[in-house]
Design a protein around this motif. Sequence first.
Motif, PDB file in Angstrom:
ATOM      1  N   THR A   5     -61.153  25.909  12.678  1.00 25.75           N
ATOM      2  CA  THR A   5     -60.991  24.449  12.665  1.00 25.75           C
ATOM      3  C   THR A   5     -61.884  23.809  13.711  1.00 25.75           C
ATOM      4  O   THR A   5     -62.557  22.803  13.439  1.00 25.75           O
ATOM      5  N   ASN A   6     -61.921  24.382  14.906  1.00 28.69           N
ATOM      6  CA  ASN A   6     -62.784  23.839  15.956  1.00 28.69           C
ATOM      7  C   ASN A   6     -64.246  23.846  15.541  1.00 28.69           C
ATOM      8  O   ASN A   6     -64.989  22.899  15.832  1.00 28.69           O
ATOM      9  N   LEU A   9     -64.754  21.029  13.021  1.00 33.41           N
ATOM     10  CA  LEU A   9     -64.717  19.733  13.706  1.00 33.41           C
ATOM     11  C   LEU A   9     -65.972  19.509  14.547  1.00 33.41           C
ATOM     12  O   LEU A   9     -66.446  18.369  14.663  1.00 33.41           O
ATOM     13  N   ALA A  10     -66.539  20.573  15.093  1.00 35.76           N
ATOM     14  CA  ALA A  10     -67.804  20.445  15.825  1.00 35.76           C
ATOM     15  C   ALA A  10     -68.922  20.028  14.876  1.00 35.76           C
ATOM     16  O   ALA A  10     -69.775  19.204  15.236  1.00 35.76           O
ATOM     17  N   GLU A  11     -68.914  20.565  13.661  1.00 40.61           N
ATOM     18  CA  GLU A  11     -69.900  20.153  12.658  1.00 40.61           C
ATOM     19  C   GLU A  11     -69.721  18.677  12.297  1.00 40.61           C
ATOM     20  O   GLU A  11     -70.702  17.943  12.133  1.00 40.61           O
ATOM     21  N   VAL A  12     -68.472  18.269  12.160  1.00 43.59           N
ATOM     22  CA  VAL A  12     -68.185  16.865  11.847  1.00 43.59           C
ATOM     23  C   VAL A  12     -68.680  15.970  12.983  1.00 43.59           C
ATOM     24  O   VAL A  12     -69.306  14.930  12.747  1.00 43.59           O
ATOM     25  N   VAL A  89     -57.621  17.021   4.993  1.00 46.76           N
ATOM     26  CA  VAL A  89     -57.728  17.832   3.779  1.00 46.76           C
ATOM     27  C   VAL A  89     -59.172  18.296   3.596  1.00 46.76           C
ATOM     28  O   VAL A  89     -59.422  19.447   3.228  1.00 46.76           O
ATOM     29  N   GLY A  90     -60.130  17.420   3.877  1.00 45.08           N
ATOM     30  CA  GLY A  90     -61.535  17.808   3.789  1.00 45.08           C
ATOM     31  C   GLY A  90     -61.865  18.961   4.719  1.00 45.08           C
ATOM     32  O   GLY A  90     -62.562  19.910   4.332  1.00 45.08           O
ATOM     33  N   VAL A  91     -61.364  18.913   5.939  1.00 41.31           N
ATOM     34  CA  VAL A  91     -61.590  19.998   6.907  1.00 41.31           C
ATOM     35  C   VAL A  91     -60.952  21.283   6.397  1.00 41.31           C
ATOM     36  O   VAL A  91     -61.558  22.359   6.440  1.00 41.31           O
ATOM     37  N   LYS A  92     -59.732  21.175   5.886  1.00 37.33           N
ATOM     38  CA  LYS A  92     -59.037  22.356   5.358  1.00 37.33           C
ATOM     39  C   LYS A  92     -59.822  22.961   4.193  1.00 37.33           C
ATOM     40  O   LYS A  92     -59.931  24.185   4.065  1.00 37.33           O
ATOM     41  N   TRP A  93     -60.381  22.117   3.346  1.00 34.26           N
ATOM     42  CA  TRP A  93     -61.168  22.560   2.203  1.00 34.26           C
ATOM     43  C   TRP A  93     -62.423  23.292   2.690  1.00 34.26           C
ATOM     44  O   TRP A  93     -62.761  24.364   2.188  1.00 34.26           O
ATOM     45  N   ARG A  99     -64.076  30.698   4.428  1.00 31.80           N
ATOM     46  CA  ARG A  99     -63.378  31.980   4.299  1.00 31.80           C
ATOM     47  C   ARG A  99     -63.861  32.736   3.073  1.00 31.80           C
ATOM     48  O   ARG A  99     -64.089  33.945   3.118  1.00 31.80           O
ATOM     49  N   ARG A 100     -64.031  32.020   1.972  1.00 31.91           N
ATOM     50  CA  ARG A 100     -64.523  32.685   0.739  1.00 31.91           C
ATOM     51  C   ARG A 100     -65.934  33.216   0.951  1.00 31.91           C
ATOM     52  O   ARG A 100     -66.254  34.312   0.492  1.00 31.91           O
TER      53      ARG A 100
END
Length: 103
Positions: A5-6, A9-12, A89-93, A99-100
């Motif tokens: 997640t971090n 978020l750094a990319e964002v 939701v976008g971050v989770k996606w 992961r895939r």
Amino acid sequence: MSEQTNAVLAEVAAERAAQDAIFGQQDLPDGTGITGDVERANRARHVCDVMFERGEGTFRDVFYEEVMEAMAESDPVKLRAELVQAVAVGVKWIEAIDRRAAQ
């Protein structure tokens, strides 16, 4: 918060910095809560519910529902909350895509 997640978020944050470098600060009108948006949000919610009931729900369904709920909102406090949900939701996606790709 997870390392994954971090990293997202750094990319964002980097993308936001790039947007500011290109466009500067933008204070545009929200443009939400217009005629028909509530009905579109209700339809998106219904479609999402049906898809998950069928076992066919996708990130697209969830993300679209969250975005449409934001588009339907005219109250700034509620709009902000809806946008946070959509971005989350976008971050989770993105995390699921990563992961895939790592498999």
